[in-house]
Design a protein around this motif. Structure first.
Motif, PDB file in Angstrom:
ATOM      1  N   ALA B 269     -10.920   7.284 -19.010  1.00  0.00           N
ATOM      2  CA  ALA B 269     -10.174   7.584 -20.247  1.00  0.00           C
ATOM      3  C   ALA B 269      -8.851   6.815 -20.288  1.00  0.00           C
ATOM      4  CB  ALA B 269      -9.922   9.088 -20.332  1.00  0.00           C
ATOM      5  N   LYS B 270      -8.304   6.540 -19.133  1.00  0.00           N
ATOM      6  CA  LYS B 270      -7.022   5.824 -19.047  1.00  0.00           C
ATOM      7  C   LYS B 270      -7.127   4.420 -19.638  1.00  0.00           C
ATOM      8  CE  LYS B 270      -5.880   4.695 -14.965  1.00  0.00           C
ATOM      9  NZ  LYS B 270      -5.539   4.751 -13.543  1.00  0.00           N
ATOM     10  N   GLU B 271      -8.319   3.838 -19.533  1.00  0.00           N
ATOM     11  CA  GLU B 271      -8.491   2.456 -19.988  1.00  0.00           C
ATOM     12  C   GLU B 271      -8.303   2.294 -21.493  1.00  0.00           C
ATOM     13  OE1 GLU B 271     -12.220   0.943 -18.586  1.00  0.00           O
ATOM     14  OE2 GLU B 271     -11.799   1.546 -16.521  1.00  0.00           O
ATOM     15  N   ALA B 272      -8.303   3.426 -22.226  1.00  0.00           N
ATOM     16  CA  ALA B 272      -8.089   3.343 -23.672  1.00  0.00           C
ATOM     17  C   ALA B 272      -6.671   2.900 -24.006  1.00  0.00           C
ATOM     18  CB  ALA B 272      -8.388   4.704 -24.308  1.00  0.00           C
ATOM     19  N   PHE B 273      -5.737   3.119 -23.081  1.00  0.00           N
ATOM     20  CA  PHE B 273      -4.349   2.755 -23.375  1.00  0.00           C
ATOM     21  C   PHE B 273      -3.689   1.916 -22.282  1.00  0.00           C
ATOM     22  CE2 PHE B 273      -2.864   5.948 -20.433  1.00  0.00           C
ATOM     23  CZ  PHE B 273      -3.848   6.935 -20.486  1.00  0.00           C
ATOM     24  N   LEU B 274      -4.282   1.896 -21.086  1.00  0.00           N
ATOM     25  CA  LEU B 274      -3.629   1.185 -19.981  1.00  0.00           C
ATOM     26  C   LEU B 274      -4.677   0.458 -19.135  1.00  0.00           C
ATOM     27  CD1 LEU B 274      -0.689   1.016 -18.771  1.00  0.00           C
ATOM     28  CD2 LEU B 274      -1.447   2.724 -17.131  1.00  0.00           C
ATOM     29  N   ILE B 275      -4.460  -0.818 -18.940  1.00  0.00           N
ATOM     30  CA  ILE B 275      -5.362  -1.601 -18.095  1.00  0.00           C
ATOM     31  C   ILE B 275      -4.631  -1.942 -16.802  1.00  0.00           C
ATOM     32  CG2 ILE B 275      -6.757  -3.710 -17.935  1.00  0.00           C
ATOM     33  CD1 ILE B 275      -7.639  -1.820 -20.191  1.00  0.00           C
ATOM     34  N   GLU B 276      -5.224  -1.554 -15.699  1.00  0.00           N
ATOM     35  CA  GLU B 276      -4.638  -1.889 -14.397  1.00  0.00           C
ATOM     36  C   GLU B 276      -5.324  -3.143 -13.852  1.00  0.00           C
ATOM     37  OE1 GLU B 276      -3.647   1.351 -11.557  1.00  0.00           O
ATOM     38  OE2 GLU B 276      -4.774   2.554 -12.976  1.00  0.00           O
ATOM     39  N   GLU B 277      -4.539  -4.000 -13.281  1.00  0.00           N
ATOM     40  CA  GLU B 277      -5.079  -5.232 -12.697  1.00  0.00           C
ATOM     41  C   GLU B 277      -4.559  -5.365 -11.266  1.00  0.00           C
ATOM     42  OE1 GLU B 277      -3.538  -8.808 -14.396  1.00  0.00           O
ATOM     43  OE2 GLU B 277      -4.972 -10.100 -13.371  1.00  0.00           O
ATOM     44  N   ALA B 278      -5.462  -5.287 -10.330  1.00  0.00           N
ATOM     45  CA  ALA B 278      -5.062  -5.485  -8.929  1.00  0.00           C
ATOM     46  C   ALA B 278      -5.313  -6.943  -8.579  1.00  0.00           C
ATOM     47  CB  ALA B 278      -5.871  -4.580  -8.021  1.00  0.00           C
ATOM     48  N   THR B 279      -4.291  -7.612  -8.104  1.00  0.00           N
ATOM     49  CA  THR B 279      -4.439  -9.029  -7.806  1.00  0.00           C
ATOM     50  C   THR B 279      -3.494  -9.410  -6.659  1.00  0.00           C
ATOM     51  OG1 THR B 279      -4.452 -11.252  -8.770  1.00  0.00           O
ATOM     52  CG2 THR B 279      -2.742  -9.773  -9.557  1.00  0.00           C
ATOM     53  N   GLY B 280      -3.384 -10.677  -6.421  1.00  0.00           N
ATOM     54  CA  GLY B 280      -2.456 -11.163  -5.402  1.00  0.00           C
ATOM     55  C   GLY B 280      -2.000 -12.553  -5.781  1.00  0.00           C
ATOM     56  N   PHE B 281      -0.750 -12.831  -5.538  1.00  0.00           N
ATOM     57  CA  PHE B 281      -0.173 -14.147  -5.820  1.00  0.00           C
ATOM     58  C   PHE B 281       0.143 -14.866  -4.512  1.00  0.00           C
ATOM     59  CE2 PHE B 281       1.286 -11.575  -9.538  1.00  0.00           C
ATOM     60  CZ  PHE B 281       0.603 -12.269 -10.526  1.00  0.00           C
ATOM     61  N   VAL B 282       0.476 -16.157  -4.643  1.00  0.00           N
ATOM     62  CA  VAL B 282       0.956 -16.923  -3.491  1.00  0.00           C
ATOM     63  C   VAL B 282       2.358 -17.428  -3.821  1.00  0.00           C
ATOM     64  CG1 VAL B 282       0.599 -18.908  -1.994  1.00  0.00           C
ATOM     65  CG2 VAL B 282      -1.363 -17.588  -2.793  1.00  0.00           C
ATOM     66  N   TRP B 283       3.277 -17.190  -2.897  1.00  0.00           N
ATOM     67  CA  TRP B 283       4.688 -17.523  -3.088  1.00  0.00           C
ATOM     68  C   TRP B 283       5.104 -18.618  -2.107  1.00  0.00           C
ATOM     69  CZ3 TRP B 283       7.472 -14.513  -6.689  1.00  0.00           C
ATOM     70  CH2 TRP B 283       6.798 -13.384  -7.167  1.00  0.00           C
ATOM     71  N   LEU B 284       6.017 -19.458  -2.561  1.00  0.00           N
ATOM     72  CA  LEU B 284       6.620 -20.467  -1.688  1.00  0.00           C
ATOM     73  C   LEU B 284       8.092 -20.128  -1.482  1.00  0.00           C
ATOM     74  CD1 LEU B 284       6.700 -23.240  -0.244  1.00  0.00           C
ATOM     75  CD2 LEU B 284       7.189 -24.271  -2.471  1.00  0.00           C
ATOM     76  N   LEU B 285       8.495 -20.049  -0.231  1.00  0.00           N
ATOM     77  CA  LEU B 285       9.906 -19.877   0.108  1.00  0.00           C
ATOM     78  C   LEU B 285      10.317 -21.125   0.882  1.00  0.00           C
ATOM     79  CD1 LEU B 285       8.565 -16.893   0.043  1.00  0.00           C
ATOM     80  CD2 LEU B 285      10.675 -16.199   1.156  1.00  0.00           C
ATOM     81  N   ARG B 286      11.143 -21.945   0.268  1.00  0.00           N
ATOM     82  CA  ARG B 286      11.494 -23.231   0.886  1.00  0.00           C
ATOM     83  C   ARG B 286      12.459 -23.043   2.049  1.00  0.00           C
ATOM     84  NH1 ARG B 286      10.623 -24.693  -4.522  1.00  0.00           N
ATOM     85  NH2 ARG B 286       9.173 -26.434  -4.685  1.00  0.00           N
ATOM     86  N   GLY B 287      12.202 -23.804   3.101  1.00  0.00           N
ATOM     87  CA  GLY B 287      13.083 -23.744   4.266  1.00  0.00           C
ATOM     88  C   GLY B 287      14.450 -24.319   3.951  1.00  0.00           C
ATOM     89  N   LYS B 288      15.487 -23.668   4.499  1.00  0.00           N
ATOM     90  CA  LYS B 288      16.864 -24.148   4.265  1.00  0.00           C
ATOM     91  C   LYS B 288      17.302 -25.056   5.416  1.00  0.00           C
ATOM     92  CE  LYS B 288      18.728 -20.383   1.483  1.00  0.00           C
ATOM     93  NZ  LYS B 288      19.659 -19.252   1.471  1.00  0.00           N
TER      94      LYS B 288
END
Lengths: 94, 288
Positions: B269-288
């Motif tokens: 019933a929740k999907e009528a108003f809210l869509i949940e998306e489980a995912t994952g991203f990839v991040w870059l943290l540059r060396g200082k």
């Protein structure tokens, strides 16, 4: 005397230092894995073109995405890593 | 990495657990060949049995050997690749290499000051000589997120770990409730939970950078529903859900089935108003 005291303080190991996180893009979109997520990156030259590529393992079906390094800081859109002509699926990942 | 010395790049993966026998997160290898990668096969120890992490004898100690995340590295400088693997518990098992892609079947645990080295949950080892002193230092993500560094203050042949340094604070799994909802992904500014790390000079500036993968739950208002409406409907739905969980769960099979059906309907019933998306991203943290 002052220098003797200061040098060890200035040289004290603080651990690796990194800049602010930036979300990587592959093609026009952010690099993103299928539900339920759990992106596991690796950086290796998988197409032997001299540039390291981004590989991203994921939970769903144990598949591995390849984002080829196009040079100039750009990555290509996702392709699935293939094994023996089929999309590779690592068993037991889920 | 090149695991078996045949000149072709191999891919080493961990896993959550095998399904055909007692739970254990086997290591899987996609062997490289001149024609590309082979399908994954379980990695065996030198006894011919699948390499499996050691496990304590207590209740719940199965988490010692599931959710594995291996990394191949010559940790003791003997010229043979070893495997160090993270696990669900957040500790790190070390399988000594015997050369030619073979590994001792029994592992020991990495330690700091006599205790098992740990990152809480979901150990995620990556080794690189970051401080350039000739031995490998350990980086890891964790289930709560963040990135941690364990400096090797031993030697090339006898690693010894210092207590961990937090390089990136763990973001955790976030707050819940209607007020905590943030729609879309524009609010994602740092890696979320369940971090996985890789270290390399990604941008080619000569400094080591961090790649961090994560897991995140995104919320989207359903089609035709504005965000304000989605938020208020979610608040009402959450109350419904709380009431549902107050009811005692039936013990008989038919009752449990009905309970499950009702729960699934509520969730749907929740999907009528809210869509949940489980995912994952990839991040870059540059060396200082």
């Amino acid at each position: 005397m002052l220098m003797t005291l200061l040098v060890p303080l200035l040289a004290a190991p603080q651990g690796p230092q990194f800049g602010e996180p930036v979300r990587l893009r592959g093609g026009d979109d952010f690099v993103k894995v299928e539900a339920p997520g759990y992106a596991c990156p690796a950086w290796h030259d998988v197409d032997n073109d001299g540039k390291k590529d981004l590989l991203v393992g994921q939970f769903k079906d144990g598949k591995i995405a390849i984002h080829k390094n196009l040079g100039g800081g750009k990555l290509a859109a996702r392709q699935w890593l293939m094994a023996e002509g089929e999309i590779a699926e690592v068993p037991g990942v889920w | 990495m090149e695991l078996n010395g045949d000149g072709h790049l191999d891919i080493l993966s961990g896993s959550y657990s095998r399904h055909e026998a007692e739970m254990a997160g086997l290591f899987q290898v996609l062997h490289g060949s001149k024609d590309g990668w082979k399908k994954p096969v379980a990695l065996n120890g030198s006894d011919g049995q699948p390499l499996i992490l050691p496990m304590g004898s207590g209740e719940g100690d199965i988490i010692d050997r599931i959710c594995t995340r291996p990394f191949a590295v010559d940790l003791d400088g003997d010229g043979k690749l070893d495997i160090v693997s993270g696990n669900f518990r957040g500790t790190f098992a070390w399988f000594r290499g015997e050369g030619g892609g073979k590994f001792a079947p029994v592992a020991t645990w990495l330690e700091v000051d006599g205790d098992k080295l740990s990152v809480g949950m979901h150990g995620d080892p990556f080794f690189v000589d970051y401080d350039k002193d000739g031995d490998f230092d350990l980086f890891s993500g964790s289930a709560e997120g963040g990135v941690f560094w364990f400096q090797n203050v031993g030697s090339k042949t006898a690693p010894k770990w210092k207590k961990g340094v937090t390089l990136l604070e763990a973001a955790g799994h976030g707050a819940h409730g209607a007020d905590a909802i943030q729609f879309g992904d524009a609010h994602c500014k740092v890696p979320s939970a369940d971090t996985r790390v890789w270290v390399d000079d990604v941008d080619g500036d000569g400094k080591l950078d961090l790649l961090v993968g994560d897991q995140v739950r995104l919320m989207h208002a359903a089609k035709g529903v504005d965000e304000k409406d989605a938020r208020s409907k979610y608040a009402a739905w959450s109350k419904q859900q709380q009431e549902f969980f107050k009811k005692p769960q039936p013990e008989d099979e038919a009752g449990q089935k009905a309970w499950q059906t009702e729960y699934e309907a509520l969730d749907k019933a929740k999907e009528a108003f809210l869509i949940e998306e489980a995912t994952g991203f990839v991040w870059l943290l540059r060396g200082k």
